[in-house]
Enzyme design. Structure first.
Site, PDB file in Angstrom:
ATOM      1  N   ARG A   7       0.855  -1.177   0.000  1.00  0.00           N
ATOM      2  CA  ARG A   7       0.000   0.000   0.000  1.00  0.00           C
ATOM      3  C   ARG A   7       0.897   1.235   0.000  1.00  0.00           C
ATOM      4  NH1 ARG A   7      -3.644   2.631   4.788  1.00  0.00           N
ATOM      5  NH2 ARG A   7      -4.758   4.140   3.484  1.00  0.00           N
ATOM      6  N   HIS A   8       0.494   2.264  -0.737  1.00  0.00           N
ATOM      7  CA  HIS A   8       1.284   3.493  -0.820  1.00  0.00           C
ATOM      8  C   HIS A   8       1.593   4.056   0.568  1.00  0.00           C
ATOM      9  CE1 HIS A   8      -2.186   5.931   0.325  1.00  0.00           C
ATOM     10  NE2 HIS A   8      -2.908   5.149  -0.458  1.00  0.00           N
ATOM     11  N   GLU A  81      -7.351   3.051  -6.656  1.00  0.00           N
ATOM     12  CA  GLU A  81      -8.235   2.873  -5.510  1.00  0.00           C
ATOM     13  C   GLU A  81      -9.691   2.889  -5.968  1.00  0.00           C
ATOM     14  OE1 GLU A  81      -9.109   1.550  -2.923  1.00  0.00           O
ATOM     15  OE2 GLU A  81      -7.975   2.602  -1.368  1.00  0.00           O
TER      16      GLU A  81
END
Length: 210
Positions: A7-8, A81
């Site tokens: 995840r970023h 997303e």
């Protein structure tokens, strides 16, 4: 195939507690440091490809690692997303005040509920799963995927045949989750944050999607 799903790092909206969905928000200063920590821990591995959501917060997270590996980032729209429609840009208390019915349906994990102007969990699951199946056909041995909490959760549910209405996964910013996909998909690690702890960044990790 070994998958490193990330995840970023923390975005400016994560820091403010705002729903970002597909709004193109950059990393915070903490998020940039998290990206550097990821590059440090993964740069020595025999990774053959780096795939990434085209949204800025994911690309900024992937950039230090891709540079260290001397690889180009391959962006794919299917890694974006969830489109959070009218929720985007708001904090949850604001969503509850402005869209109480819609917020309740989203929090109830109704798989086919489409956020007005956005998409549903089931739609997210289908596009995320489609990306991973296409990736598997590429034949890489080790791959990094930098994406978003909601997308990674949805795609893994699809691959593991978990109903979209369930929510077993919650991903930290910049955490590493590792999978072996030779035959059946096997979970090797979820939400590893040792690299963040080593860099002194482990006390500010965040979970969640959107």
């Amino acid at each position: 195939m070994i998958l490193y799903c990330i995840r970023h790092g923390e975005s400016a909206y994560n820091a403010e507690g705002r729903i970002q969905g597909q709004i193109d928000i950059p990393l915070s200063e903490l998020g940039r440091r998290q990206g550097a920590a990821l590059a440090t821990v993964l740069a020595g591995l025999p990774i053959q490809a780096v795939y990434c959501s085209p949204l800025l917060r994911a690309r900024e997270t992937a950039a230090p690692l891709a540079e260290a590996l001397r690889l180009k980032i391959a962006c794919d729209d299917r890694l974006k997303e969830v489109h959070a429609g009218v929720f985007q840009g708001l904090r949850w208390p604001e969503v509850m005040a402005k869209y109480p019915g819609e917020a309740q349906r989203w929090k109830a994990y109704e798989p086919d509920f489409i956020i007005p102007g956005g998409e549903s969990r089931q739609q997210l699951l289908e596009r995320g799963t489609a990306f991973f199946h296409a990736l598997r056909a590429e034949g890489h041995r080790q791959v990094v995927i930098v994406s978003h909490g909601g997308l990674l959760s949805a795609a893994l549910k699809g691959l593991l045949q978990i109903p979209a209405a369930l929510q077993p996964f919650r991903f930290y910013n910049a955490a590493i989750s590792k999978f072996d996909w030779n035959g059946q998909l096997k979970i090797l690690a979820i939400n590893q944050t040792d690299h963040l702890r080593a860099a002194g960044l482990d006390q500010e990790t965040r979970t969640g999607d959107l």
